[in-house]
Design an enzyme around this catalytic site. Structure first.
Site, PDB file in Angstrom:
ATOM      1  N   ASP A  64       0.831  -1.202   0.000  1.00 26.65           N
ATOM      2  CA  ASP A  64       0.000   0.000   0.000  1.00 26.65           C
ATOM      3  C   ASP A  64       0.867   1.253   0.000  1.00 26.65           C
ATOM      4  OD1 ASP A  64       0.769  -0.696   2.689  1.00 26.65           O
ATOM      5  OD2 ASP A  64      -0.692   0.757   3.455  1.00 26.65           O
ATOM      6  N   GLU A  91       0.200  -1.164   5.960  1.00 28.60           N
ATOM      7  CA  GLU A  91       1.267  -0.633   6.813  1.00 28.60           C
ATOM      8  C   GLU A  91       1.159   0.872   6.976  1.00 28.60           C
ATOM      9  OE1 GLU A  91       5.056   1.150   8.000  1.00 28.60           O
ATOM     10  OE2 GLU A  91       4.022   1.419   6.067  1.00 28.60           O
TER      11      GLU A  91
END
Length: 371
Positions: free
Chosen positions: A76, A137
């Site tokens: 991400d 994350e």
């Protein structure tokens, strides 16, 4: 410089994978799976939850009872869809490769995956190796933290492919990170007709924010920051609510606990307003330790063998999934990803010249005894 890695990085940058864009994140997970097709690598895919993307776990190496080596990357980014079409176009300018998330951390994830795949194909992995790609994350790893910690408890070492710092240095310690939400509630009133009946939530929040920011203590490695604030309903209404978010960082658990406790003890100055606090320490501190420095010594020797000098950042304020593995007692080496700059900005770039050397560094680590 590897033409293959550069082409693959362009493909990965083209897949915009903002954390909350589940389709984009899962396209990155698809790309990871496709990259190891045909290699002796097992693939486990865990369906996303809580409105987030999937997790993918790759495994390779000898079938032994030895403790595994854990590789950690995330797919991400902080950049929403459309970033590549305007403010951060994918392009090459000399050694700089610009694009959303190329530094944090698609470049590092890619070079580590190439290293993992190459070692698996050669059969040169010294220990069983687990490579986890997480989807969340950038927002604190809410759906992947427990998995990372579980694998960390069983691992001989964790290698984290967050970007390099300060010209190629790897990371051997990180501050802990706290995320706290504060809600102030007052009493609304017409700002012109009944101003005296109002109890301003924004006024109370302003006083609280000054107190919170004053908790910063650089000498002790503690910082507090109010980074988001929302409140009120109209210019001519005494505001009933005000909400703000606090980010705090601390070198050690004692400092983090102290700040968190102080935030929960906040009292309103105006007795007719109320305060509600939620959240807390999100990533525990990753302090310097001998086990991590042993890994760093191995990495530095590998780099020297390949003809370049590797240094480390003894402490950084940013958090990563390495905070979790270090906290459960797993020797952790972080910042093994690509060199570059501009993380989380519209000037983000990776240095192409760093791809191959750092790929070889990770290969060397995977082909070393890290236990």
């Amino acid at each position: 410089m590897s033409d293959k890695l550069i082409a693959s990085l362009r493909d990965w940058a083209d897949i915009e994978s903002f954390t909350h864009d589940v389709a984009g994140v899962n396209r990155m997970v698809d790309a990871v799976a496709a990259y190891v097709a045909g290699a002796p690598v097992s693939i486990e895919r865990i369906a996303g939850r809580e409105g987030l993307g999937d997790i993918i776990i790759l495994k390779a190496g000898p079938a032994t009872v030895a403790k595994p080596v854990l590789l950690l990357s995330h797919v991400d980014t902080v950049h929403p869809a459309g970033t590549k079409s305007g403010p951060l176009a994918i392009r090459v300018d000399g050694d700089r490769f610009y694009g959303p998330g190329v530094y944090d951390m698609k470049g590092g994830a890619l070079l580590a995956l190439e290293a993992f795949k190459a070692a698996a194909l050669r059969g040169s992995l010294v220990a069983p190796t687990v490579f986890i790609f997480t989807p969340d994350e950038e927002i604190g790893s809410p759906t992947s933290r427990r998995l990372v910690e579980d694998y960390g408890r069983k691992a001989a070492a964790a290698l984290v492919t967050e970007p390099a710092r300060d010209g190629g240095k790897i990371v051997t310690a990180r501050k802990g990170v706290g995320i706290v939400d504060v809600m102030i509630t007052g009493t609304p009133a017409h700002a012109g007709v009944k101003h005296e009946r109002g109890r301003s939530a924004i006024r109370e929040a302003a006083r609280q924010i000054l107190a919170i920011e004053a908790m910063t203590d650089y000498a002790r490695g503690i910082t507090t920051n109010v980074g988001v604030i929302t409140g009120g309903s109209a210019r001519n209404v005494v505001p009933q609510t005000c909400r703000f978010e606090v980010d705090f960082r601390a070198i050690d658990r004692a400092g983090a606990t102290e700040v968190e406790a102080a935030l929960y003890k906040l009292k309103t100055h105006d007795p007719d307003t109320t305060i509600a606090v939620s959240g807390g320490l999100n990533r525990p501190p990753f302090p310097p330790n001998d086990a991590t420095m042993k890994l760093f010594a191995i990495a530095r020797a590998i780099a020297a063998r390949d003809g370049w000098a590797l240094d480390h950042v003894p402490l950084t304020g940013g958090g990563s999934d390495g905070n979790f593995t270090a906290d459960v007692g797993c020797p952790t080496l972080d910042g093994l990803g690509v060199d570059g700059d501009g993380a989380h900005t519209l000037q983000e770039y990776a240095l192409l010249s760093s791809l191959l050397p750092r790929q070889k560094l990770i290969e060397g680590l995977l082909e070393s005894n890290l236990a």
